[in-house]
Write a protein that holds these residues in place. Structure first.
Motif, PDB file in Angstrom:
ATOM      1  N   VAL A   1       0.819  -1.214   0.000  1.00 18.58           N
ATOM      2  CA  VAL A   1       0.000   0.000   0.000  1.00 18.58           C
ATOM      3  C   VAL A   1       0.854   1.266   0.000  1.00 18.58           C
ATOM      4  N   GLY A   2       1.684   1.417   1.035  1.00 16.96           N
ATOM      5  CA  GLY A   2       2.393   2.678   1.233  1.00 16.96           C
ATOM      6  C   GLY A   2       3.350   3.041   0.125  1.00 16.96           C
ATOM      7  N   ARG A   3       4.184   2.074  -0.301  1.00 18.28           N
ATOM      8  CA  ARG A   3       5.197   2.379  -1.307  1.00 18.28           C
ATOM      9  C   ARG A   3       4.568   2.805  -2.627  1.00 18.28           C
ATOM     10  N   ARG A   4       3.504   2.124  -3.029  1.00 17.22           N
ATOM     11  CA  ARG A   4       2.855   2.467  -4.281  1.00 17.22           C
ATOM     12  C   ARG A   4       2.164   3.828  -4.196  1.00 17.22           C
ATOM     13  N   SER A   5       1.523   4.110  -3.051  1.00 10.62           N
ATOM     14  CA  SER A   5       0.884   5.414  -2.880  1.00 10.62           C
ATOM     15  C   SER A   5       1.921   6.533  -2.913  1.00 10.62           C
ATOM     16  N   PHE A   6       3.045   6.305  -2.234  1.00 13.07           N
ATOM     17  CA  PHE A   6       4.118   7.301  -2.223  1.00 13.07           C
ATOM     18  C   PHE A   6       4.686   7.499  -3.624  1.00 13.07           C
ATOM     19  N   PHE A   7       4.843   6.393  -4.365  1.00 12.41           N
ATOM     20  CA  PHE A   7       5.372   6.482  -5.717  1.00 12.41           C
ATOM     21  C   PHE A   7       4.459   7.314  -6.612  1.00 12.41           C
ATOM     22  N   TYR A   8       3.143   7.058  -6.564  1.00 11.38           N
ATOM     23  CA  TYR A   8       2.220   7.794  -7.416  1.00 11.38           C
ATOM     24  C   TYR A   8       2.128   9.266  -7.003  1.00 11.38           C
ATOM     25  N   GLU A   9       2.260   9.525  -5.710  1.00 12.00           N
ATOM     26  CA  GLU A   9       2.254  10.911  -5.242  1.00 12.00           C
ATOM     27  C   GLU A   9       3.480  11.650  -5.759  1.00 12.00           C
ATOM     28  N   MET A  10       4.646  11.020  -5.673  1.00  5.24           N
ATOM     29  CA  MET A  10       5.866  11.639  -6.181  1.00  5.24           C
ATOM     30  C   MET A  10       5.808  11.798  -7.698  1.00  5.24           C
ATOM     31  N   LEU A  11       5.266  10.798  -8.385  1.00  7.91           N
ATOM     32  CA  LEU A  11       5.149  10.882  -9.836  1.00  7.91           C
ATOM     33  C   LEU A  11       4.262  12.050 -10.236  1.00  7.91           C
ATOM     34  N   SER A  12       3.163  12.242  -9.511  1.00  2.92           N
ATOM     35  CA  SER A  12       2.262  13.350  -9.793  1.00  2.92           C
ATOM     36  C   SER A  12       2.962  14.689  -9.579  1.00  2.92           C
ATOM     37  N   ALA A  13       3.735  14.789  -8.481  1.00  2.00           N
ATOM     38  CA  ALA A  13       4.458  16.033  -8.191  1.00  2.00           C
ATOM     39  C   ALA A  13       5.511  16.317  -9.250  1.00  2.00           C
ATOM     40  N   LEU A  14       6.218  15.280  -9.697  1.00  2.00           N
ATOM     41  CA  LEU A  14       7.252  15.452 -10.712  1.00  2.00           C
ATOM     42  C   LEU A  14       6.645  15.864 -12.054  1.00  2.00           C
ATOM     43  N   ARG A  15       5.507  15.269 -12.374  1.00  2.00           N
ATOM     44  CA  ARG A  15       4.834  15.655 -13.620  1.00  2.00           C
ATOM     45  C   ARG A  15       4.396  17.104 -13.574  1.00  2.00           C
ATOM     46  N   LEU A  16       3.856  17.535 -12.428  1.00  2.98           N
ATOM     47  CA  LEU A  16       3.434  18.923 -12.279  1.00  2.98           C
ATOM     48  C   LEU A  16       4.627  19.852 -12.409  1.00  2.98           C
ATOM     49  N   LYS A  17       5.743  19.499 -11.766  1.00  2.00           N
ATOM     50  CA  LYS A  17       6.951  20.318 -11.857  1.00  2.00           C
ATOM     51  C   LYS A  17       7.429  20.412 -13.297  1.00  2.00           C
ATOM     52  N   HIS A  18       7.386  19.286 -14.018  1.00  2.00           N
ATOM     53  CA  HIS A  18       7.802  19.279 -15.411  1.00  2.00           C
ATOM     54  C   HIS A  18       6.879  20.155 -16.262  1.00  2.00           C
ATOM     55  N   ASP A  19       5.562  20.047 -16.017  1.00  3.04           N
ATOM     56  CA  ASP A  19       4.602  20.857 -16.770  1.00  3.04           C
ATOM     57  C   ASP A  19       4.835  22.342 -16.547  1.00  3.04           C
ATOM     58  N   ILE A  20       5.109  22.728 -15.304  1.00  2.79           N
ATOM     59  CA  ILE A  20       5.367  24.141 -14.989  1.00  2.79           C
ATOM     60  C   ILE A  20       6.633  24.613 -15.683  1.00  2.79           C
ATOM     61  N   HIS A  21       7.672  23.755 -15.673  1.00  3.95           N
ATOM     62  CA  HIS A  21       8.933  24.120 -16.328  1.00  3.95           C
ATOM     63  C   HIS A  21       8.731  24.316 -17.828  1.00  3.95           C
ATOM     64  N   VAL A  22       8.000  23.405 -18.462  1.00  6.26           N
ATOM     65  CA  VAL A  22       7.775  23.497 -19.896  1.00  6.26           C
ATOM     66  C   VAL A  22       6.945  24.735 -20.238  1.00  6.26           C
ATOM     67  N   SER A  23       5.960  25.044 -19.410  1.00  7.34           N
ATOM     68  CA  SER A  23       5.098  26.193 -19.684  1.00  7.34           C
ATOM     69  C   SER A  23       5.822  27.523 -19.502  1.00  7.34           C
ATOM     70  N   GLY A  24       6.867  27.539 -18.668  1.00  7.63           N
ATOM     71  CA  GLY A  24       7.562  28.789 -18.394  1.00  7.63           C
ATOM     72  C   GLY A  24       6.861  29.640 -17.353  1.00  7.63           C
ATOM     73  N   LEU A  25       5.881  29.064 -16.676  1.00 12.82           N
ATOM     74  CA  LEU A  25       5.131  29.798 -15.660  1.00 12.82           C
ATOM     75  C   LEU A  25       6.038  30.147 -14.490  1.00 12.82           C
ATOM     76  N   GLU A  26       6.043  31.426 -14.093  1.00 10.60           N
ATOM     77  CA  GLU A  26       6.897  31.880 -12.999  1.00 10.60           C
ATOM     78  C   GLU A  26       6.120  32.224 -11.737  1.00 10.60           C
TER      79      GLU A  26
END
Length: 260
Positions: free
Chosen positions: A68-93
């Motif tokens: 349970v925990g490891r998979r939930s943590f993995f998906y949470e981190m994956l979501s955060a990394l995707r959001l960070k990547h999207d913000i970087h690509v968009s150039g949003l400051e």
């Protein structure tokens, strides 16, 4: 069916193998702690009993974490990394409900070399930064382009009147006043440092390009126009900047320059 990752299979096999060994060792210690030898050595028997119980509990907790925990943590981190990547690509400051806070206007206007203004009239913004605009307009190395709705285009004026809940005459008056404001900013000498364009494009947001950044503020669509609206800043090189740049240049290419 997607091929399974062999490295993940090996890792899982090692994990379950070690867990099984630890679990069996815990059972063995619990069993051994009740035998005759450990009864004759009570302190060691107690230690074996507690160690066996600790191993079993640890295996149980580790199994729950893996399932349970490891998979939930993995998906949470994956979501955060995707959001960070999207913000970087968009150039949003920056994003805020107050356009005065998304960028240091005084700092950027004082050092700007190129300013594009895409708005209906932006009276409040002009009043807030009038001194900086006057300084910018007086510099030989700076240029200001202003793109406004066309006060002579009846459909454009009508749509603006509806959007801002105003009379059409009031809209024309504000637009003409804004045009005269920017002419006066150039002290009416037609220096070429200020260019004024008009178009039939109806604004659904205001945009200001200051060198390599865009500041964009949205509009209300409700009847009452009170309250704050979202504003954002994006840098050159991002997808947001490219969108607003292409949008602005597209409007300018279809606009009429009325000054100088």
């Amino acid at each position: 069916m997607a091929a399974r990752n062999p490295y993940r299979l090996v890792t899982n096999l090692k994990y379950w193998l070690l867990s099984s060994v630890a679990f069996l060792a815990g059972l063995g210690l619990l069993y051994a702690s009740g035998t005759g030898w450990f009864k004759d050595h009570e302190s060691l028997g107690t230690l074996a009993n507690q160690l066996g119980g600790l191993l079993i509990v640890s295996v149980a907790l580790a199994t729950l974490w893996d399932l349970v925990g490891r998979r939930s943590f993995f998906y949470e981190m994956l979501s955060a990394l995707r959001l960070k990547h999207d913000i970087h690509v968009s150039g949003l400051e920056s994003v805020d409900m107050d356009y005065n806070k998304v960028i240091n206007w005084d700092e950027h206007l004082s050092s700007a070399r190129h300013l594009d203004i895409f708005a209906a009239w932006a009276t409040t913004w002009r009043n807030n930064y009038q001194t900086r605009l006057q300084q910018l307009a007086s510099r030989n190395d700076a240029k200001i382009r202003v793109c406004l709705p066309d006060p002579s285009h009846s459909e454009c004026v009508k749509m603006l009147a509806t959007r801002f809940n105003m009379g059409q005459d009031d809209v024309r008056s504000r637009l003409n006043e804004t045009i005269e404001y920017y002419k006066r900013l150039d002290t009416n000498i037609q220096s070429g440092r200020i260019e004024i364009y008009v178009s039939a494009a109806v604004r659904v947001f205001s945009a200001y390009r200051i060198d390599n950044r865009f500041v964009v503020t949205l509009y209300h669509h409700k009847g009452s126009r009170s309250g704050s609206v979202p504003a954002l800043t994006c840098r050159e090189g991002g997808t947001y900047f490219e969108f607003f740049k292409d949008d602005l240049e597209g409007v300018l290419s279809a606009s009429t320059r009325i000054y100088p």
